[in-house]
Design a protein around this motif. Structure first.
Motif, mmCIF file in Angstrom:
data_model
loop_
_atom_site.group_PDB
_atom_site.id
_atom_site.type_symbol
_atom_site.label_atom_id
_atom_site.label_comp_id
_atom_site.label_asym_id
_atom_site.label_seq_id
_atom_site.Cartn_x
_atom_site.Cartn_y
_atom_site.Cartn_z
ATOM 1 N N LEU A 116 0.849 -1.189 0.000
ATOM 2 C CA LEU A 116 0.000 0.000 0.000
ATOM 3 C C LEU A 116 0.882 1.234 0.000
ATOM 4 O O LEU A 116 1.751 1.395 0.869
ATOM 5 N N TYR A 117 0.675 2.070 -0.995
ATOM 6 C CA TYR A 117 1.381 3.345 -1.092
ATOM 7 C C TYR A 117 0.508 4.411 -0.450
ATOM 8 O O TYR A 117 -0.663 4.572 -0.807
ATOM 9 N N VAL A 118 1.079 5.141 0.512
ATOM 10 C CA VAL A 118 0.354 6.194 1.210
ATOM 11 C C VAL A 118 1.137 7.493 1.077
ATOM 12 O O VAL A 118 2.365 7.517 1.258
ATOM 13 N N ALA A 119 0.439 8.576 0.759
ATOM 14 C CA ALA A 119 1.049 9.901 0.738
ATOM 15 C C ALA A 119 0.297 10.804 1.714
ATOM 16 O O ALA A 119 -0.927 10.916 1.636
ATOM 17 N N LEU A 120 1.025 11.400 2.629
ATOM 18 C CA LEU A 120 0.467 12.356 3.580
ATOM 19 C C LEU A 120 0.843 13.745 3.097
ATOM 20 O O LEU A 120 2.021 14.116 3.109
ATOM 21 N N CYS A 121 -0.142 14.494 2.658
ATOM 22 C CA CYS A 121 0.115 15.774 2.012
ATOM 23 C C CYS A 121 -0.297 16.928 2.914
ATOM 24 O O CYS A 121 -1.337 16.864 3.579
ATOM 25 N N CYS A 122 0.506 17.970 2.921
ATOM 26 C CA CYS A 122 0.193 19.140 3.738
ATOM 27 C C CYS A 122 0.975 20.338 3.221
ATOM 28 O O CYS A 122 1.858 20.208 2.364
ATOM 29 N N SER A 123 0.657 21.512 3.760
ATOM 30 C CA SER A 123 1.341 22.727 3.343
ATOM 31 C C SER A 123 2.772 22.726 3.884
ATOM 32 O O SER A 123 3.078 22.075 4.894
ATOM 33 N N ALA A 124 3.629 23.451 3.221
ATOM 34 C CA ALA A 124 5.038 23.467 3.589
ATOM 35 C C ALA A 124 5.296 24.144 4.930
ATOM 36 O O ALA A 124 6.373 23.970 5.511
ATOM 37 N N ASP A 139 3.260 23.590 7.524
ATOM 38 C CA ASP A 139 2.610 22.726 8.507
ATOM 39 C C ASP A 139 3.694 21.862 9.155
ATOM 40 O O ASP A 139 3.872 20.694 8.815
ATOM 41 N N THR A 140 4.431 22.433 10.088
ATOM 42 C CA THR A 140 5.594 21.755 10.645
ATOM 43 C C THR A 140 5.223 20.455 11.357
ATOM 44 O O THR A 140 6.000 19.500 11.354
ATOM 45 N N ALA A 141 4.046 20.414 11.958
ATOM 46 C CA ALA A 141 3.617 19.177 12.622
ATOM 47 C C ALA A 141 3.237 18.119 11.597
ATOM 48 O O ALA A 141 3.541 16.933 11.752
ATOM 49 N N GLY A 142 2.570 18.543 10.519
ATOM 50 C CA GLY A 142 2.113 17.590 9.518
ATOM 51 C C GLY A 142 3.229 16.978 8.703
ATOM 52 O O GLY A 142 3.140 15.829 8.279
ATOM 53 N N LEU A 143 4.300 17.724 8.475
ATOM 54 C CA LEU A 143 5.366 17.210 7.627
ATOM 55 C C LEU A 143 6.482 16.511 8.414
ATOM 56 O O LEU A 143 7.494 16.096 7.852
ATOM 57 N N LYS A 144 6.267 16.362 9.689
ATOM 58 C CA LYS A 144 7.261 15.705 10.530
ATOM 59 C C LYS A 144 7.425 14.234 10.151
ATOM 60 O O LYS A 144 6.457 13.540 9.879
ATOM 61 N N VAL A 145 8.666 13.784 10.110
ATOM 62 C CA VAL A 145 8.976 12.378 9.846
ATOM 63 C C VAL A 145 9.813 11.854 11.013
ATOM 64 O O VAL A 145 10.822 12.459 11.352
ATOM 65 N N PRO A 146 9.425 10.743 11.662
ATOM 66 C CA PRO A 146 8.238 9.919 11.395
ATOM 67 C C PRO A 146 6.944 10.712 11.607
ATOM 68 O O PRO A 146 6.903 11.660 12.388
ATOM 69 N N SER A 147 5.907 10.311 10.919
ATOM 70 C CA SER A 147 4.645 11.034 10.980
ATOM 71 C C SER A 147 4.029 10.933 12.369
ATOM 72 O O SER A 147 4.163 9.928 13.064
ATOM 73 N N ASP A 148 3.346 12.008 12.752
ATOM 74 C CA ASP A 148 2.668 12.092 14.052
ATOM 75 C C ASP A 148 1.312 11.392 13.920
ATOM 76 O O ASP A 148 0.358 11.955 13.375
ATOM 77 N N ARG A 149 1.211 10.172 14.400
ATOM 78 C CA ARG A 149 -0.008 9.400 14.210
ATOM 79 C C ARG A 149 -1.210 10.041 14.899
ATOM 80 O O ARG A 149 -2.328 10.020 14.371
ATOM 81 N N ALA A 150 -0.994 10.616 16.066
ATOM 82 C CA ALA A 150 -2.102 11.260 16.782
ATOM 83 C C ALA A 150 -2.634 12.445 15.984
ATOM 84 O O ALA A 150 -3.857 12.650 15.890
ATOM 85 N N LEU A 151 -1.738 13.199 15.387
ATOM 86 C CA LEU A 151 -2.131 14.359 14.592
ATOM 87 C C LEU A 151 -2.956 13.931 13.384
ATOM 88 O O LEU A 151 -4.028 14.493 13.112
ATOM 89 N N TRP A 152 -2.474 12.925 12.657
ATOM 90 C CA TRP A 152 -3.170 12.507 11.448
ATOM 91 C C TRP A 152 -4.469 11.777 11.775
ATOM 92 O O TRP A 152 -5.436 11.862 11.021
ATOM 93 N N THR A 153 -4.535 11.109 12.917
ATOM 94 C CA THR A 153 -5.787 10.496 13.342
ATOM 95 C C THR A 153 -6.814 11.557 13.695
ATOM 96 O O THR A 153 -8.011 11.421 13.377
#
Length: 384
Positions: A219-227, A229-243
């Motif tokens: 499964l290919y997943v892309a998490l897209c957000c504005s540049a 959005d420092t929380a959204g573009l964090k790697v590893p991704s913030d699961r709580a934020l995206w949930t």
């Protein structure tokens, strides 16, 4: 009038989709070809890739279709969902009257192109970085070597050193948006059973999640957000934020791995696509945001078209001018359409939902969006 030399030679910077496709197309037409890859291996970043009918036709013409599409995922529709998980648009695909779409691992595509290139006696050199070129057909390498050729192709990516050495860049625009791309195993319960095989793009605010089955197991997943959005573009991704943004995808988000890479979306346009005997293609010439899934497709089309244009031409430089005149309009239509689609990233949820529900029913708008997918590339096979 054709040039009489038995064998012409091409030097290509970049062993990505565009560079390898061009190499194969030239080699199948009797050219000797060397491809230079700056990395130490030919491995590629793990993610999925969309290939529409136009790209599939090119793969068929290159002799790469069967291997590249083995194990591919073929979905029934592409859905766009709003913040309430309501479908705003449903694009039918893979039906008798529809454009075809498959998704595969990018690694599968690259490995296939490498195999077919080597079968056609293309030389591929790793740890070989191009630093510039001259219009006369000289390619400069980082180790100080100068390689001479009848044709030089710069397919060395968005940061192309060859392109910049020739002062061909018109502009490079950062779009203020991007994505974290990752691959995870497919699992029951990620989405409802009716959605399992669909391609789905989910919106909430300025964030998107792209759900793309890429094989029976991947499964290919892309998490897209504005540049910004420092929380959204964090790697590893913030699961709580995206949930929190996508509660209906909680099962999927919980399985996000720690791997992934943030890539900013950009648009590149050139003053012209060639200078003398040097041609520029792929992201080096026409980078675009991925909203139409056509970055790879355009690279494939333009590589095949390039080989067709220069083979048998008495003057390579003039043939490259003709190649650009023939191929650039469709590529720029694709770029411009994709860029416009990105505008909705920043619309309020309710407005975006209402607009897309209306435009999604427009045959004219749909035809413009699918124009590239339905395009018959130069020198391509039609039976795909």
């Amino acid at each position: 009038m054709q040039k009489t030399e038995a064998v012409r030679h091409a030097e290509i910077a970049g062993a990505g989709i565009g560079g390898l496709a061009t190499a194969i197309a030239l080699a199948k037409r009797g050219w000797s070809v060397t491809v230079h890859e700056r990395a130490s291996t030919l491995r590629t970043f793990g993610a999925g890739i969309y290939i529409w009918s136009n790209g599939l036709r090119v793969l068929k013409a290159l002799g790469a279709y069967e291997q590249a599409t083995a194990g591919a995922h073929v979905g029934p529709q592409f859905h766009t969902r709003d913040h309430n998980n309501t479908t705003m648009e449903e694009i039918p695909i893979n039906g008798p009257a529809d454009a075809r779409l498959i998704t595969i691992l990018r690694e599968t595509l690259i490995n296939t192109l490498v195999d077919v290139a080597r079968q056609n006696k293309v030389e591929i050199l790793t740890n070989s970085a191009a630093t510039g070129a001259t219009p006369e057909g000289e390619l400069f390498l980082a180790d100080g070597t100068v390689r001479k050729a009848d044709l030089v192709v710069a397919a060395d990516g968005i940061n192309s050193a060859v392109r910049d050495s020739l002062d061909l860049l018109m502009y490079r625009k950062h779009l203020g948006y991007g994505a974290i791309r990752m691959l995870i195993p497919r699992a029951v319960g990620d989405v409802p059973a009716s959605d399992t095989n669909r391609y789905i793009e989910y919106f909430t605010g300025t964030r998107r999640i792209l759900y793309t089955p890429a094989s029976a197991t991947d499964l290919y997943v892309a998490l897209c957000c504005s540049a910004d959005d420092t929380a959204g573009l964090k790697v590893p991704s913030d699961r709580a934020l995206w949930t929190e943004s996508f509660p209906h995808l909680a099962n999927l988000v919980a399985r996000f791995g720690d791997a992934g890479r943030w890539d900013a979306f950009e648009v590149v346009k050139l003053k012209r696509w060639s200078k003398g005997r040097v041609a520029i293609l792929g992201d080096a010439a026409h980078a675009m945001p991925p909203y139409l899934g056509q970055g790879g497709g355009c690279a494939l089309m333009n590589g095949l078209g390039l080989a067709d244009a220069v083979t048998g031409a008495e003057d390579v430089a003039s043939a490259l001018v003709d190649w650009e005149a023939r191929e650039r309009p469709m590529t720029e239509h694709t770029q411009d359409t994709a860029e416009r689609l990105g505008d909705m990233n920043f619309w309020p949820d309710d407005i975006r939902s209402q607009v897309l529900k209306i435009t999604g029913k427009s045959r004219e708008i749909g035809a413009e969006r699918m124009r590239t997918a339905r395009h018959i590339p130069t020198a391509a096979n039609l039976d795909v």
